[in-house]
Design a protein around this motif. Structure first.
Motif, PDB file in Angstrom:
ATOM      1  N   ALA A 293       5.366  -2.514  -9.702  1.00  0.00           N
ATOM      2  CA  ALA A 293       6.090  -1.417  -9.048  1.00  0.00           C
ATOM      3  C   ALA A 293       5.238  -0.794  -7.951  1.00  0.00           C
ATOM      4  N   ARG A 294       3.934  -0.643  -8.234  1.00  0.00           N
ATOM      5  CA  ARG A 294       3.043  -0.075  -7.225  1.00  0.00           C
ATOM      6  C   ARG A 294       2.944  -1.005  -6.017  1.00  0.00           C
ATOM      7  N   LEU A 295       2.879  -2.321  -6.306  1.00  0.00           N
ATOM      8  CA  LEU A 295       2.805  -3.296  -5.225  1.00  0.00           C
ATOM      9  C   LEU A 295       4.067  -3.254  -4.363  1.00  0.00           C
ATOM     10  N   ASP A 296       5.242  -3.149  -5.024  1.00  0.00           N
ATOM     11  CA  ASP A 296       6.504  -3.073  -4.276  1.00  0.00           C
ATOM     12  C   ASP A 296       6.545  -1.827  -3.403  1.00  0.00           C
ATOM     13  N   ARG A 297       6.093  -0.695  -3.981  1.00  0.00           N
ATOM     14  CA  ARG A 297       6.057   0.535  -3.178  1.00  0.00           C
ATOM     15  C   ARG A 297       5.103   0.370  -2.006  1.00  0.00           C
ATOM     16  N   GLY A 298       3.967  -0.267  -2.284  1.00  0.00           N
ATOM     17  CA  GLY A 298       2.982  -0.454  -1.236  1.00  0.00           C
ATOM     18  C   GLY A 298       3.512  -1.322  -0.109  1.00  0.00           C
ATOM     19  N   ARG A 299       4.246  -2.398  -0.479  1.00  0.00           N
ATOM     20  CA  ARG A 299       4.806  -3.262   0.560  1.00  0.00           C
ATOM     21  C   ARG A 299       5.811  -2.503   1.410  1.00  0.00           C
TER      22      ARG A 299
ATOM     23  N   THR B 168       0.367   8.087  -3.743  1.00  0.00           N
ATOM     24  CA  THR B 168      -0.894   8.355  -4.414  1.00  0.00           C
ATOM     25  C   THR B 168      -2.049   7.761  -3.613  1.00  0.00           C
ATOM     26  N   ARG B 169      -3.271   8.234  -3.937  1.00  0.00           N
ATOM     27  CA  ARG B 169      -4.446   7.678  -3.278  1.00  0.00           C
ATOM     28  C   ARG B 169      -4.569   6.188  -3.560  1.00  0.00           C
TER      29      ARG B 169
ATOM     30  N   ALA C 214      -4.323   0.701  -1.567  1.00  0.00           N
ATOM     31  CA  ALA C 214      -3.814  -0.677  -1.631  1.00  0.00           C
ATOM     32  C   ALA C 214      -3.140  -1.070  -0.325  1.00  0.00           C
ATOM     33  N   VAL C 215      -2.402  -0.145   0.265  1.00  0.00           N
ATOM     34  CA  VAL C 215      -1.726  -0.405   1.544  1.00  0.00           C
ATOM     35  C   VAL C 215      -2.754  -0.668   2.643  1.00  0.00           C
ATOM     36  N   ALA C 216      -3.770   0.192   2.710  1.00  0.00           N
ATOM     37  CA  ALA C 216      -4.808   0.012   3.731  1.00  0.00           C
ATOM     38  C   ALA C 216      -5.529  -1.317   3.541  1.00  0.00           C
ATOM     39  N   ALA C 217      -5.802  -1.667   2.295  1.00  0.00           N
ATOM     40  CA  ALA C 217      -6.484  -2.927   2.013  1.00  0.00           C
ATOM     41  C   ALA C 217      -5.623  -4.124   2.436  1.00  0.00           C
TER      42      ALA C 217
ATOM     43  N   ARG D 137      -9.121  -1.960  10.287  1.00  0.00           N
ATOM     44  CA  ARG D 137     -10.416  -2.014   9.625  1.00  0.00           C
ATOM     45  C   ARG D 137     -10.611  -0.716   8.848  1.00  0.00           C
ATOM     46  N   VAL D 138     -10.996  -0.832   7.576  1.00  0.00           N
ATOM     47  CA  VAL D 138     -11.253   0.331   6.729  1.00  0.00           C
ATOM     48  C   VAL D 138     -12.751   0.516   6.641  1.00  0.00           C
TER      49      VAL D 138
END
Length: 413
Positions: free
Chosen positions: A18-24, A52-53, A58-61, A70-71
């Motif tokens: 679910a977190r991955l789907d939100r991130g995408r 959330t942080r 995860a999105v930035a990564a 670049r992070v």
């Protein structure tokens, strides 16, 4: 232990998925925030996305893994600041680029433009434009293809800026008055064919040069933060306008909105190419300034450069000053009418109009205020465009948009 999945592991997998789907779903909005400079750190990104942080991280990564940003590996805090230091987010130095092309009355130019509106490389502009659109577009695309070969950059697509209204949905140049191109030339299709023939990957787009300048300025320049932005500019010939409403370029029902060059500002003035007389297009462009000042246009450099140089180096000459004041008054009349109709919260001026603003900002702002209802109620900020080659940057924005909409889908294609 049985072969059944552990409930906690399954639950954790569900949560992770679910977190991955939100991130995408947040990848595109996150990339646009970094692209436009509105999320310089991961903390700001978290707040802007409302996630959330962990999700923001995860999105930035993921965007970093795609080679887009670049992070900063070691977060830092500004001196005197409080709270947890945050990772800085920057555009990847060697990331993908878009091929941007511009054609105008005095030539053409190709460039590679990265995220953030950064021009990575440019090809020397040609000084003549053939009457055959296909020949011109083939040449400018070949120049862009050479830039791609030289730099080795991945290309996400291509965008073209032309000094003409571009009718939708077919991408036809309806009024390329200063190019001697046929009316209704299929510039988008021709450009796309040239891009494909050159072996360049990604979709191809085309748009009006001032529309694209406004888009670039709204995302990266003098228009940042404006909700309803009006842009008026001279190209090398003529006058164009564009409007950004609620962050989106307004092109009307078929791409033909804001043909401001054909507002009448001098009823007894010069004949216009459109068949009328005294239009802004022929009363406030570079040729109009040179003629008004009694200067004979020369062939050595573009009319735009000649007009800008005249204002910057000979403004003390009474004839030049009178000519500039005449153009400022006509431009002010046109802007006042647009303010009454559109009620923008900011006006930005490009090309020769930017130089006229620099020469006598007080006079121009006074004309707009005196002649417009909303100007009298408090004034509309009138600012110069700030980006070099903003139409090129805007052309690249067309090619970047599919990536901003869906980074994973666009880059996997």
């Amino acid at each position: 232990m049985s072969g059944d999945a552990d409930p906690r592991t399954a639950g954790e997998r569900t949560t992770s998925r679910a977190r991955l789907d939100r991130g995408r779903g947040a990848l595109g909005p996150a990339l646009e925030l970094v692209h436009t400079g509105r999320a310089p750190t991961r903390a700001v990104l978290t707040a802007e996305l409302g996630v959330t942080r962990a999700t923001a991280g995860a999105v930035a990564a993921e965007l970093e893994a795609l080679g887009l940003i670049r992070v900063d590996a070691r977060p830092g805090a500004a001196a005197g600041s409080q709270g947890r230091p945050s990772h800085r987010l920057e555009i990847a130095d060697e990331g993908p680029v878009a091929l941007a092309a511009q054609v105008h009355a005095d030539g053409f130019r190709a460039a590679l433009v990265g995220l953030g509106g950064r021009i990575v490389a440019t090809a020397p502009g040609c000084e003549t434009v053939d009457a055959d659109p296909a020949k011109v577009l083939r040449s400018v695309v070949e120049a862009g293809a050479e830039l791609l070969r030289t730099t080795g950059r991945r290309c996400v697509g291509a965008g073209l800026a032309v000094p003409s209204a571009v009718a939708e949905p077919d991408g036809l140049a309806l009024n390329p008055l200063h190019l001697a191109w046929p009316v209704g030339a299929p510039v988008r299709r021709t450009f796309a064919e040239c891009v494909r023939d050159a072996g360049i990957t990604g979709p191809a787009f085309a748009g009006n040069d001032v529309n694209l300048a406004a888009l670039a300025e709204h995302r990266h320049g003098a228009g940042r933060g404006a909700r309803d932005l009006l842009c008026v500019a001279t190209g090398h010939r003529g006058v164009g306008g564009a409007l950004v409403l609620d962050g989106r370029l307004h092109t009307g029902s078929s791409g033909l909105a804001l043909e401001v060059g054909h507002l009448t500002v001098n009823p007894e003035g010069r004949p216009c190419h459109c068949g009328s007389r005294g239009c802004l297009d022929v009363e406030a462009d570079p040729l109009a300034l040179l003629v008004e000042a009694g200067r004979e246009p020369g062939p050595e450099v573009s009319l735009l450069q000649q007009a800008n140089d005249l204002l910057r180096t000979q403004y003390g000459d009474p004839a030049v000053r009178r000519a500039a004041e005449a153009l400022i008054d006509r431009l002010g009349l046109g802007l006042a009418g647009l303010v009454n109709i559109l009620n923008p919260d900011r006006i930005i001026l490009g090309g020769l109009h930017r130089t006229l603003l620099d020469a006598d900002a007080h006079r121009l702002r006074a004309v707009v205020a005196d002649r417009s209802l909303w100007g009298q109620s408090g004034g509309v900020p009138i600012l110069p465009c700030t980006l070099d080659h903003n139409s090129l940057v805007g052309a690249a924005e067309l090619a970047w948009q599919p990536v901003l909409d869906d980074p994973l889908g666009a880059l996997a294609a």
